[in-house]
Design an enzyme around this catalytic site. Sequence first.
Site, short mmCIF file in Angstrom:
data_model
loop_
_atom_site.label_atom_id
_atom_site.label_comp_id
_atom_site.label_asym_id
_atom_site.label_seq_id
_atom_site.Cartn_x
_atom_site.Cartn_y
_atom_site.Cartn_z
N GLU A 98 1.05 -1.23 -0.07
CA GLU A 98 0.05 0.09 0.07
C GLU A 98 0.93 1.25 -0.14
OE1 GLU A 98 -2.48 -0.28 3.38
OE2 GLU A 98 -3.60 -2.37 2.57
N VAL A 99 1.93 1.31 0.90
CA VAL A 99 2.94 2.35 0.84
C VAL A 99 4.09 2.18 0.09
CG1 VAL A 99 4.21 4.04 2.45
CG2 VAL A 99 2.11 2.76 3.31
N HIS A 103 9.37 -1.27 2.81
CA HIS A 103 9.49 -1.63 4.30
C HIS A 103 9.28 -3.15 4.45
CE1 HIS A 103 5.28 -0.82 2.76
NE2 HIS A 103 4.96 -1.80 3.74
P1 5GP Z 1 1.72 -2.42 3.17
O1 5GP Z 1 0.47 -2.82 3.00
O2 5GP Z 1 2.42 -1.23 2.27
O3 5GP Z 1 2.82 -3.56 3.13
O4 5GP Z 1 1.81 -1.85 4.61
C1 5GP Z 1 1.58 -0.52 4.91
C2 5GP Z 1 1.53 -0.32 6.49
O5 5GP Z 1 1.52 0.89 6.88
C3 5GP Z 1 0.17 -0.86 6.74
O6 5GP Z 1 0.09 -1.95 7.90
C4 5GP Z 1 -0.58 0.36 7.51
O7 5GP Z 1 -1.22 -0.06 8.77
C5 5GP Z 1 0.74 1.23 7.78
N1 5GP Z 1 0.66 2.61 7.77
C6 5GP Z 1 -0.03 3.27 6.80
N2 5GP Z 1 -0.33 4.70 7.21
C7 5GP Z 1 0.84 4.64 8.33
C8 5GP Z 1 1.25 5.81 9.15
O8 5GP Z 1 0.94 7.10 9.00
N3 5GP Z 1 1.75 5.42 10.24
C9 5GP Z 1 2.14 4.36 10.72
N4 5GP Z 1 3.08 4.36 11.96
N5 5GP Z 1 1.75 3.14 9.92
C10 5GP Z 1 0.99 3.37 8.94
#
Ligand code: 5GP
Length: 108
Positions: A98-99, A103
């Site tokens: 998502e981000v 990470h």
């Molecule tokens: P992805 O799906 O990209 O692997 O995971 C993104 C993660 O970032 C998700 O678990 C979500 O909860 C976390 N996340 C999204 N926005 C923020 C934020 O503003 N602060 C923090 N600490 N985590 C975030």
Amino acid sequence: MYDKNNIFAKIIKGEIPCEKIYEDESVLFFNDINPISKIHVLGVPKLSCKDFSDFISKSKPGAISNFFKKTEMIIDKLGIRNTGYKIIANSGSDGGQEVPHFHIHILG
Ligand code: 5GP
């Protein structure tokens, strides 16, 4: 193309707050805002990289091992080395990322 305005880029720059676990010149570890397990920590390299492949291709020698050595240090700091954990790195749209800043999730 790396989106320099993504949420984690803003967290690295200190523009958005986070619950910091550890930070140095090259890495940042912080609590996930929406934890899916008792311990849910995110780890990011400070390098501008959008996903796993971007991290591998842009990293200078030593930066990849440094990131994972720091990850292991955090696992020890969290007290889950012996109890067990998962390390997950979602990458790309089919990977559920998502981000768009590389990470890892540490789930304990
Ligand atoms: P992805 O799906 O990209 O692997 O995971 C993104 C993660 O970032 C998700 O678990 C979500 O909860 C976390 N996340 C999204 N926005 C923020 C934020 O503003 N602060 C923090 N600490 N985590 C975030």
